[in-house]
Design an enzyme around this catalytic site. Structure first.
Site, PDB file in Angstrom:
ATOM      1  N   ARG A   1      24.991   3.974  14.723  1.00 41.00           N
ATOM      2  CA  ARG A   1      24.183   4.711  13.738  1.00 41.00           C
ATOM      3  C   ARG A   1      24.739   4.490  12.332  1.00 41.00           C
ATOM      4  O   ARG A   1      24.014   4.554  11.351  1.00 41.00           O
ATOM      5  CB  ARG A   1      24.168   6.214  14.087  1.00 41.00           C
ATOM      6  CG  ARG A   1      23.612   6.506  15.477  1.00 41.00           C
ATOM      7  CD  ARG A   1      23.804   7.964  15.868  1.00 41.00           C
ATOM      8  NE  ARG A   1      25.219   8.340  15.917  1.00 41.00           N
ATOM      9  CZ  ARG A   1      25.658   9.572  16.118  1.00 41.00           C
ATOM     10  NH1 ARG A   1      24.785  10.567  16.299  1.00 41.00           N
ATOM     11  NH2 ARG A   1      26.956   9.842  16.158  1.00 41.00           N
TER      12      ARG A   1
ATOM     13  N   ASP B   1      28.231   9.920  10.025  1.00 39.80           N
ATOM     14  CA  ASP B   1      28.318  10.680   8.767  1.00 39.80           C
ATOM     15  C   ASP B   1      29.044   9.927   7.653  1.00 39.80           C
ATOM     16  O   ASP B   1      29.065  10.383   6.511  1.00 39.80           O
ATOM     17  CB  ASP B   1      29.049  12.007   9.020  1.00 39.80           C
ATOM     18  CG  ASP B   1      28.311  12.867  10.019  1.00 39.80           C
ATOM     19  OD1 ASP B   1      27.085  12.985   9.897  1.00 39.80           O
ATOM     20  OD2 ASP B   1      28.956  13.398  10.943  1.00 39.80           O
TER      21      ASP B   1
HETATM   22  N1  NMX Z   1      41.052  11.983   9.743  1.00 45.90           N
HETATM   23  C1  NMX Z   1      42.290  12.474   9.986  1.00 45.90           C
HETATM   24  N2  NMX Z   1      42.750  12.795  11.200  1.00 45.90           N
HETATM   25  C2  NMX Z   1      41.913  12.577  12.248  1.00 45.90           C
HETATM   26  C3  NMX Z   1      40.630  12.045  12.074  1.00 45.90           C
HETATM   27  C4  NMX Z   1      40.192  11.763  10.763  1.00 45.90           C
HETATM   28  N3  NMX Z   1      38.972  11.300  10.504  1.00 45.90           N
HETATM   29  N4  NMX Z   1      40.047  11.953  13.283  1.00 45.90           N
HETATM   30  C5  NMX Z   1      40.942  12.426  14.189  1.00 45.90           C
HETATM   31  N5  NMX Z   1      42.051  12.802  13.552  1.00 45.90           N
HETATM   32  C6  NMX Z   1      43.235  13.439  14.136  1.00 45.90           C
HETATM   33  C7  NMX Z   1      42.823  14.760  14.772  1.00 45.90           C
HETATM   34  O1  NMX Z   1      42.695  15.797  13.823  1.00 45.90           O
HETATM   35  C8  NMX Z   1      43.931  14.963  15.783  1.00 45.90           C
HETATM   36  O2  NMX Z   1      45.059  15.451  15.076  1.00 45.90           O
HETATM   37  P1  NMX Z   1      46.113  16.468  15.779  1.00 45.90           P
HETATM   38  O3  NMX Z   1      46.667  15.703  16.943  1.00 45.90           O
HETATM   39  O4  NMX Z   1      47.090  16.741  14.697  1.00 45.90           O
HETATM   40  O5  NMX Z   1      45.307  17.668  16.197  1.00 45.90           O
HETATM   41  C9  NMX Z   1      44.230  13.550  16.238  1.00 45.90           C
HETATM   42  O6  NMX Z   1      43.730  12.672  15.211  1.00 45.90           O
HETATM   43  C10 NMX Z   1      43.549  13.199  17.552  1.00 45.90           C
HETATM   44  O7  NMX Z   1      42.166  13.468  17.447  1.00 45.90           O
HETATM   45  P2  NMX Z   1      41.104  12.622  18.293  1.00 45.90           P
HETATM   46  O8  NMX Z   1      41.410  12.836  19.725  1.00 45.90           O
HETATM   47  O9  NMX Z   1      41.069  11.219  17.801  1.00 45.90           O
HETATM   48  O10 NMX Z   1      39.722  13.265  17.844  1.00 45.90           O
HETATM   49  P3  NMX Z   1      38.930  14.485  18.508  1.00 45.90           P
HETATM   50  O11 NMX Z   1      38.162  13.973  19.682  1.00 45.90           O
HETATM   51  O12 NMX Z   1      39.826  15.660  18.729  1.00 45.90           O
HETATM   52  O13 NMX Z   1      37.922  14.863  17.326  1.00 45.90           O
HETATM   53  C11 NMX Z   1      36.465  14.373  15.544  1.00 45.90           C
HETATM   54  C12 NMX Z   1      36.836  14.042  16.983  1.00 45.90           C
HETATM   55  C13 NMX Z   1      35.162  13.643  15.208  1.00 45.90           C
HETATM   56  C14 NMX Z   1      36.228  15.875  15.412  1.00 45.90           C
HETATM   57  C15 NMX Z   1      37.608  13.881  14.607  1.00 45.90           C
HETATM   58  O14 NMX Z   1      37.718  12.484  14.681  1.00 45.90           O
HETATM   59  C16 NMX Z   1      37.411  14.306  13.164  1.00 45.90           C
HETATM   60  O15 NMX Z   1      37.769  15.427  12.817  1.00 45.90           O
HETATM   61  N6  NMX Z   1      36.780  13.415  12.305  1.00 45.90           N
HETATM   62  C17 NMX Z   1      36.487  13.787  10.943  1.00 45.90           C
HETATM   63  C18 NMX Z   1      35.284  14.716  10.912  1.00 45.90           C
HETATM   64  C19 NMX Z   1      34.016  13.988  11.277  1.00 45.90           C
HETATM   65  O16 NMX Z   1      33.713  12.900  10.805  1.00 45.90           O
HETATM   66  N7  NMX Z   1      33.193  14.633  12.137  1.00 45.90           N
HETATM   67  C20 NMX Z   1      31.864  14.108  12.462  1.00 45.90           C
HETATM   68  C21 NMX Z   1      31.694  13.624  13.925  1.00 45.90           C
HETATM   69  C22 NMX Z   1      30.306  13.114  14.122  1.00 45.90           C
HETATM   70  N8  NMX Z   1      29.319  14.187  14.005  1.00 45.90           N
HETATM   71  O17 NMX Z   1      28.348  14.047  13.309  1.00 45.90           O
HETATM   72  O18 NMX Z   1      29.444  15.238  14.651  1.00 45.90           O
HETATM   73  C1  MLT Z   2      26.649  13.833  17.297  1.00 46.77           C
HETATM   74  O1  MLT Z   2      25.741  13.087  16.890  1.00 46.77           O
HETATM   75  O2  MLT Z   2      26.401  14.864  17.928  1.00 46.77           O
HETATM   76  C2  MLT Z   2      28.046  13.510  16.915  1.00 46.77           C
HETATM   77  O3  MLT Z   2      28.269  12.127  16.846  1.00 46.77           O
HETATM   78  C3  MLT Z   2      29.095  14.260  17.692  1.00 46.77           C
HETATM   79  C4  MLT Z   2      29.272  13.921  19.134  1.00 46.77           C
HETATM   80  O4  MLT Z   2      28.546  13.149  19.732  1.00 46.77           O
HETATM   81  O5  MLT Z   2      30.264  14.462  19.692  1.00 46.77           O
END
Ligand code: NMX
Ligand code: MLT
Length: 434
Positions: free
Chosen positions: A325, A371
């Site tokens: 996407r 995003d």
């Molecule tokens: N920037 C900094 N740190 C990150 C990021 C990032 N973009 N992505 C993951 N991490 C960190 C995360 O906070 C975690 O830290 P800690 O061990 O200190 O708690 C560590 O890396 C491991 O996280 P992951 O297992 O890779 O990611 P998780 O599955 O827990 O979370 C997200 C996935 C999408 C929530 C995370 O990658 C994130 O917070 N990204 C930035 C926010 C974002 O772009 N969200 C949108 C997702 C798509 N949507 O539309 O929903």
């Molecule tokens: C979504 O479109 O819902 C996001 O990429 C988050 C997800 O799939 O976990």
């Protein structure tokens, strides 16, 4: 109505398929769950079913088996447009087949016939303080429509369980029909001094959204169609889809359930990341007085991480590679706005940030998600009020989650009620393993 006929025709076979699977193989294990997963947001636990979409960790989303590039080829489009009718997308999500032009247009005309928004919805929006976030207004507007629910009316009249899906479909069509007008009202009321633009009955659902926002540009109409396709569904475990499903599993109607889903989408780790990402990009641009050099950008990204913040738009709970996407929007930007400096900045971020995240070594996936780029394209066409971006995500996401609710009712999915344990009990389980 063709949607109802096509759904009704599929149900006997689907119900029998699920009944047989559970009866003959109900004891087969699909997964095991570890203590790390219980404490870690249930990541990768296989505990939900949907046939509407699937996210492959490497390839990304398939809607009803089709990748995004495939859908851009096969879905019907308005004359002269490059992107498909959202009515055709909704047909695909609900029915599971690529619609003909006539079938896509039938959904569009169902939506047109149901699109009038009761004035009390706008009164609710107007009654809120001026600094209320657009997502709060959107969720409240959806919730305020709950009194219109046909599901509730039929339930109170004593409807049979096998019929639940029918008023759920009606509620879903009635709600989704109104979303472009509600979202555009929020935008114009909040950011354009309440100068509301009425819909143009000759335009399609997505084109009308662009028109009611006040952006008169065929490229932007196409961007709206693309946006509503790619944000519509992302299997069932994401927060907005899961929240909608969970609330709907109590037989709460489409309005209650999708409003709950929107509240989840409003979080910065989920849909609000599009707003956060635009804020971060503009911050970088202003700090560097323009598009920074690669080295400057590396330093800014490290400064963000070292201050304990996330880089929005990067990482994902399921994906391990660049989100398709992201790619399709990036290609749109390359074609329509290669000279735009904010777009060039987003491109540079895409080149630099994954390396920085890899060096930091925390994120499991350092690649961009949907995003990381969506706001940049909106910004280019004049939607600069970025706290509106998640509302657009919500308009699209309600297509997917409402289609899922119709199927959940059709297949008689039960109330969701997992079991919780205490930490003492978890420690006890852990000690038995040693
Ligand atoms: N920037 C900094 N740190 C990150 C990021 C990032 N973009 N992505 C993951 N991490 C960190 C995360 O906070 C975690 O830290 P800690 O061990 O200190 O708690 C560590 O890396 C491991 O996280 P992951 O297992 O890779 O990611 P998780 O599955 O827990 O979370 C997200 C996935 C999408 C929530 C995370 O990658 C994130 O917070 N990204 C930035 C926010 C974002 O772009 N969200 C949108 C997702 C798509 N949507 O539309 O929903
Ligand atoms: C979504 O479109 O819902 C996001 O990429 C988050 C997800 O799939 O976990």
């Amino acid at each position: 109505m063709i949607l109802k006929e096509k759904l009704a025709a599929q149900l006997p076979e689907w119900r029998e398929r699920v009944r047989r699977l559970v009866k003959d193989h109900g004891n087969v294990k699909v997964d095991e769950i570890t203590i790390a997963q219980v404490y870690g947001g249930m990541r990768d636990v296989k505990a939900l079913v949907t046939d509407i979409s699937y996210v492959d960790p490497v390839e990304g989303i398939r809607l009803r088996g089709f990748t995004i590039p495939e859908l851009l080829k096969v879905l019907p489009k308005p004359p002269g447009a490059e992107m498909p009718y959202s009515g055709g997308v909704y047909y695909l999500l609900l029915i599971g087949e690529v619609p003909t032009q006539e079938e896509a247009l039938e959904v569009e005309s169902e939506w047109r016939a149901r699109s009038e928004v009761p004035s009390y919805v706008y009164d609710v929006i107007r009654a809120m303080p001026a600094d209320t976030h657009p997502m709060t207004l959107f969720s409240q507007a959806v919730l305020s429509l709950q009194r219109e629910s046909l599901f509730v009316k039929r339930y109170q009249e004593g409807m049979r369980r096998e019929e639940y899906w029918e008023p759920t479909l009606e509620d879903s069509l009635n709600l989704t029909a109104k979303l472009p007008a509600i979202a555009a009202f929020i935008y114009r009321w909040k950011f354009k001094e309440g100068d509301i633009i009425p819909p143009d009955p000759d335009l399609d659902w997505a084109g009308n959204f662009a028109y009611m926002l006040g952006i008169n540009n065929p490229d932007y109409e196409d961007l709206a169609r693309l946006y509503f396709l790619i944000h519509s569904d992302h299997e069932s475990g994401n927060v907005s889809a899961h929240a909608t499903h969970l609330v709907g599993s109590a037989l709460s109607d489409v309005y209650y359930s999708t409003s709950a889903g929107l509240n989840g989408l409003a979080g910065p780790l989920h849909g609000l990341a599009n707003q956060e990402c635009m804020a971060w990009l503009l911050d970088v641009y202003n700090t560097a007085n323009g598009v920074p050099s690669r080295e400057e950008l590396r330093q800014i990204a490290w400064d963000t991480l070292n201050s304990g913040q996330l880089i929005p738009g990067y990482g994902h709970g399921v994906l391990k590679k660049t989100d398709p996407r992201f790619t399709v929007q990036f290609e749109f930007g390359k074609r329509c706005m290669p000279e735009d400096e904010i777009f060039q900045l987003a491109e540079l971020v895409h080149e630099v940030v994954p390396e920085v995240l890899k060096e930091q070594g925390k994120a499991r996936n350092p690649w961009p998600n949907v995003d990381a780029i969506s706001g940049t394209l909106q910004y280019h066409y004049g939607i600069r009020e970025f706290d509106f971006y998640t509302v657009m995500f919500g308009v699209s996401r309600l297509l997917g989650v409402s289609a899922n609710l119709v199927w959940a009712r059709a297949l008689g999915q039960p109330i969701e009620r997992p079991k919780s344990f205490t930490t003492d009990m978890m420690e006890e389980i852990a000690s038995q393993e040693q």
